[in-house]
Write a protein that holds these residues in place. Structure first.
Motif, PDB file in Angstrom:
ATOM      1  N   GLU A 161       0.843  -1.213   0.000  1.00 17.84           N
ATOM      2  CA  GLU A 161       0.000   0.000   0.000  1.00 17.84           C
ATOM      3  C   GLU A 161       0.869   1.251   0.000  1.00 17.84           C
ATOM      4  OE1 GLU A 161      -3.572   0.857   2.198  1.00 17.84           O
ATOM      5  OE2 GLU A 161      -3.873  -1.235   2.685  1.00 17.84           O
ATOM      6  N   ASN A 216      -2.576  -0.348  14.215  1.00 19.88           N
ATOM      7  CA  ASN A 216      -3.074  -1.442  13.379  1.00 19.88           C
ATOM      8  C   ASN A 216      -2.583  -1.371  11.939  1.00 19.88           C
ATOM      9  OD1 ASN A 216      -4.676   0.810  12.817  1.00 19.88           O
ATOM     10  ND2 ASN A 216      -6.438  -0.437  12.287  1.00 19.88           N
ATOM     11  N   PHE A 217      -2.383  -0.152  11.442  1.00 25.36           N
ATOM     12  CA  PHE A 217      -1.709   0.036  10.154  1.00 25.36           C
ATOM     13  C   PHE A 217      -0.524   0.954  10.424  1.00 25.36           C
ATOM     14  CE2 PHE A 217      -5.057  -2.244   8.305  1.00 25.36           C
ATOM     15  CZ  PHE A 217      -4.614  -2.668   7.063  1.00 25.36           C
ATOM     16  N   VAL A 269      -0.676   3.983   6.780  1.00 25.97           N
ATOM     17  CA  VAL A 269      -1.447   5.215   6.961  1.00 25.97           C
ATOM     18  C   VAL A 269      -0.513   6.429   6.983  1.00 25.97           C
ATOM     19  CG1 VAL A 269      -3.005   6.446   8.529  1.00 25.97           C
ATOM     20  CG2 VAL A 269      -3.400   4.029   8.029  1.00 25.97           C
ATOM     21  N   TRP A 329       0.203   7.058   3.316  1.00 23.81           N
ATOM     22  CA  TRP A 329      -0.918   7.711   2.620  1.00 23.81           C
ATOM     23  C   TRP A 329      -0.824   9.219   2.810  1.00 23.81           C
ATOM     24  CZ3 TRP A 329      -5.879   5.020   4.930  1.00 23.81           C
ATOM     25  CH2 TRP A 329      -5.938   3.689   4.500  1.00 23.81           C
ATOM     26  N   ARG A 386      -8.730  -4.113  12.063  1.00 27.05           N
ATOM     27  CA  ARG A 386      -8.744  -3.056  11.043  1.00 27.05           C
ATOM     28  C   ARG A 386      -9.912  -2.127  11.340  1.00 27.05           C
ATOM     29  NH1 ARG A 386      -6.976  -4.824   5.059  1.00 27.05           N
ATOM     30  NH2 ARG A 386      -5.631  -6.556   5.597  1.00 27.05           N
ATOM     31  N   CYS A 387      -9.777  -0.867  10.936  1.00 26.62           N
ATOM     32  CA  CYS A 387     -10.953   0.032  11.045  1.00 26.62           C
ATOM     33  C   CYS A 387     -12.039  -0.512  10.148  1.00 26.62           C
ATOM     34  CB  CYS A 387     -10.656   1.433  10.554  1.00 26.62           C
ATOM     35  SG  CYS A 387      -9.145   2.098  11.091  1.00 26.62           S
ATOM     36  N   THR A 388     -11.635  -1.231   9.094  1.00 21.76           N
ATOM     37  CA  THR A 388     -12.587  -1.736   8.110  1.00 21.76           C
ATOM     38  C   THR A 388     -13.041  -3.172   8.398  1.00 21.76           C
ATOM     39  OG1 THR A 388     -10.679  -2.409   6.825  1.00 21.76           O
ATOM     40  CG2 THR A 388     -11.716  -0.313   6.198  1.00 21.76           C
ATOM     41  N   SER A 400     -13.329  -4.855   4.184  1.00 19.18           N
ATOM     42  CA  SER A 400     -11.937  -4.427   4.371  1.00 19.18           C
ATOM     43  C   SER A 400     -11.175  -4.549   3.062  1.00 19.18           C
ATOM     44  CB  SER A 400     -11.271  -5.272   5.461  1.00 19.18           C
ATOM     45  OG  SER A 400     -11.112  -6.586   5.025  1.00 19.18           O
ATOM     46  N   GLY A 401      -9.943  -4.039   3.085  1.00 20.12           N
ATOM     47  CA  GLY A 401      -9.069  -4.202   1.934  1.00 20.12           C
ATOM     48  C   GLY A 401      -9.319  -3.210   0.816  1.00 20.12           C
ATOM     49  N   ALA A 402      -9.577  -1.954   1.173  1.00 20.53           N
ATOM     50  CA  ALA A 402      -9.786  -0.927   0.144  1.00 20.53           C
ATOM     51  C   ALA A 402      -8.493  -0.681  -0.632  1.00 20.53           C
ATOM     52  CB  ALA A 402     -10.253   0.361   0.801  1.00 20.53           C
ATOM     53  N   PHE A 449     -10.311   7.285   1.021  1.00 19.11           N
ATOM     54  CA  PHE A 449     -10.577   6.379   2.135  1.00 19.11           C
ATOM     55  C   PHE A 449     -11.026   7.179   3.351  1.00 19.11           C
ATOM     56  CE2 PHE A 449      -9.521   4.097   5.951  1.00 19.11           C
ATOM     57  CZ  PHE A 449      -9.877   2.788   5.667  1.00 19.11           C
TER      58      PHE A 449
HETATM   59  C1  UN1 Z   1      -7.228   0.941   8.835  1.00 28.27           C
HETATM   60  O1  UN1 Z   1      -7.744  -0.064   9.309  1.00 28.27           O
HETATM   61  O2  UN1 Z   1      -6.907   1.904   9.568  1.00 28.27           O
HETATM   62  O3  UN1 Z   1      -9.111  -0.981   3.665  1.00 28.27           O
HETATM   63  C2  UN1 Z   1      -6.871   1.088   7.410  1.00 28.27           C
HETATM   64  C3  UN1 Z   1      -8.312  -1.611   4.370  1.00 28.27           C
HETATM   65  C4  UN1 Z   1      -6.872  -1.176   4.353  1.00 28.27           C
HETATM   66  C5  UN1 Z   1      -6.666   0.010   5.206  1.00 28.27           C
HETATM   67  C6  UN1 Z   1      -7.253  -0.079   6.566  1.00 28.27           C
HETATM   68  N1  UN1 Z   1      -6.501  -0.864   3.004  1.00 28.27           N
HETATM   69  O4  UN1 Z   1      -8.649  -2.554   5.063  1.00 28.27           O
END
Ligand code: UN1
Length: 517
Positions: A122, A168-169, A173, A176, A302-304, A465-467, A473
């Motif tokens: 990433e 977590n990342f 991040v 980015w 993950r936030c996602t 998850s996994g964008a 984002f």
């Molecule tokens: C996060 O969890 O802070 O979309 C970022 C996703 C990853 C990024 C997550 N590309 O799950």
């Protein structure tokens, strides 16, 4: 037998990345300083001490800010494509060091080695994106209402961008933010999570080398370390026009208020409570992959991460059985060992939160259908390995409304139309990621429509998850409203200026106002 770190090449990785037993935690580039208290980085993989990092004092912070503000004066004058060239070189260094950095991410944070590599990928991808962007920081040209006038807008850099990132990342991040901020002409000061300070040190070394090799001044990439008190130095500092913060909603509210109090800008990436709606004609195989990776990948940190599965009653049992069967196949263990799917949680506090969530969901009336629990014994000595669990629960439960950063998945039923599923999905305070599994066009389009998902990310036939880095984002509601990474997220790192030029010998006023002298 517990696999030793040596067998996974951690020592070599640390060596390649220049990590010592004790590392200075404050840096303006090639200069590293601070003799403050030490943070000890323990690996959640085996509980061992990896190394230490010194924290940043007020005096150290002042040195960093002096360096950053002075570097900005120089860096902003470099043509954007030249700044892009530096980011290109940074991306190349990341390519060269992808394996050791991916390994360190995995060992310090606990995500699987594959996901560690994915995280570095990433970073590489956003560098490529930023290189192209460095020739595309476009403004618009507008038609003036006055004759002989030209009107257009241009974007200038903001100055010092403060980055507060989460464990977590720990590296993506930051990238980015920095890759975009740098091509925009900003300089960056980064405070990584105190739970993952070593990946911060490693990244700063990589960036510093590129800047120094190009004879660029100290201060374009800066690192500070410590807990929230160090973060506060930045959030309260008028010299930092933009704070980009990733973390909990609680933290985000504190940061937002501090930054707004001085009329600064903040870019917030806060908690998610992401759901997958499984509609009547969903592809079950795809649903299982999306849901299971979404819920247990990165051990649900993950936030996602997928936290809720909202399943149509007509296929509820079928989906439930398939997901439960997949959970029974999961291998939990050392994340550096590629045969394992799930690694440890970040620390024992995270284990407690996971246990509390499982207790609470039962107290509120939920039913555990895949048992959780903390793993013990050989290979699990760190005390941070837990079993991914599933509970049948109601959306209204207090615990379901809450983001628990761990592998706990809530399953619930809906009946009737997709509108009913959407009511559940949108019925939480967070608004980051969402997904629907369906082969029905009407349902998919409804999910994406104005009456559909209220999240920043809405996927069809993909998990939550996994964008990819190419899209913007971020999320709505208490997720904070920020957008990072792709699309036009770069605009937040710049200030917009509207320019109107009069090339006549008259000075007509706008709106036709007469003011004759
Ligand atoms: C996060 O969890 O802070 O979309 C970022 C996703 C990853 C990024 C997550 N590309 O799950």
């Amino acid at each position: 037998m517990q696999a030793t770190t040596t067998s996974f090449g951690i020592e070599e990785a640390l060596e390649q990345l220049g990590i010592k037993e004790v590392n200075k935690g404050t840096s303006t580039g090639k200069n590293w300083f601070s003799d403050g208290e030490e943070i000890t980085s323990h690996s959640p993989v085996d509980g061992q001490v990896i190394a230490k990092v010194t924290t940043t004092s007020k005096e150290d912070y002042e040195k960093v800010m002096e360096s950053a503000t002075s570097a900005f004066k120089d860096w902003r004058l470099k043509p954007a494509p030249l700044r892009g060239e530096i980011v290109r070189q940074f991306g190349d260094e990341l390519r060269r060091l992808k394996e050791p950095l991916g390994k360190l991410v995995s060992y310090e944070m606990g995500k699987s080695y594959q996901e560690g590599l994915g995280e570095v990928q990433e970073m590489i991808d956003i560098c490529d994106f930023a290189v192209g962007l460095s020739r595309q920081l476009h403004g618009l040209t507008m038609h003036s209402e006055r004759p002989g006038h030209r009107m257009y807008e241009q974007y200038h850099p903001l100055g010092v961008v403060g980055i507060i990132s989460a464990f977590n990342f720990p590296v993506a991040v930051w990238a980015w933010n920095t890759a975009l901020a740098w091509v925009c002409g900003d300089v960056c000061v980064w405070k990584p999570s105190e739970k993952t300070p070593l990946t911060g040190v490693a990244c700063q070394k990589i960036a510093a080398k590129v800047f120094a090799d190009n004879n660029l001044p100290e201060g374009i990439s800066c690192l500070i370390n410590g807990d929230y008190k160090v973060g506060e130095m930045m959030t309260n500092d008028k010299r930092v026009p933009l704070i980009s913060a990733t973390g909990s909603i609680r933290m985000g509210k504190i940061v937002a208020q501090a930054v707004a109090g001085r009329l600064g800008k903040s870019l917030l990436e806060l908690g998610g409570n992401n759901a997958i709606i499984v509609a009547p004609d969903a592809d079950i195989k795809m649903t299982v992959i999306g849901a299971v990776f979404g819920a247990v990948g990165t051990a649900g940190q993950r936030c996602t991460s997928t936290r809720r599965l909202i399943i149509h009653e007509s296929i509820y049992d079928k989906v439930k059985d398939a997901v439960v069967a997949a959970y029974n196949q999961l291998r939990i263990g050392n994340p550096l060992d590629e045969k394992n799917h799930v690694g440890p949680l970040i620390d024992k506090d995270a284990v407690k939160n996971y246990q509390t969530a499982l207790k609470k969901v039962v107290e509120e009336g939920g039913k555990i259908i895949v048992e959780g629990g903390v793993l013990e014994g050989e290979g699990y000595e760190s005390g941070c390995y837990v079993k991914p669990a599933i509970a049948e629960a109601e959306n209204s439960y207090e615990i379901v409304q809450h983001e628990t950063f761990g592998p706990v998945l809530y399953m619930m039923k809906y009946s009737g139309d997709v509108e009913n599923a959407l009511e559940l999905q949108n019925g939480v305070v967070q608004g980051l990621s969402s997904a629907i599994m369906t082969n029905n066009l009407r349902e998919a389009e409804h999910f994406l429509s104005v009456q559909g998902s209220d999240c920043g990310i809405a996927n069809v036939n993909i998990g939550t998850s996994g964008a990819e880095i190419g899209g913007a984002f971020g999320g709505e509601k208490e997720t904070g409203g920020g957008r990072e990474s792709g699309s036009d997220a770069w605009k937040v790192y710049m200030r917009r200026q509207t320019n109107t030029i009069n090339y006549t010998t008259e000075l007509p006023l706008a709106q036709g106002i007469k003011f004759d002298l």
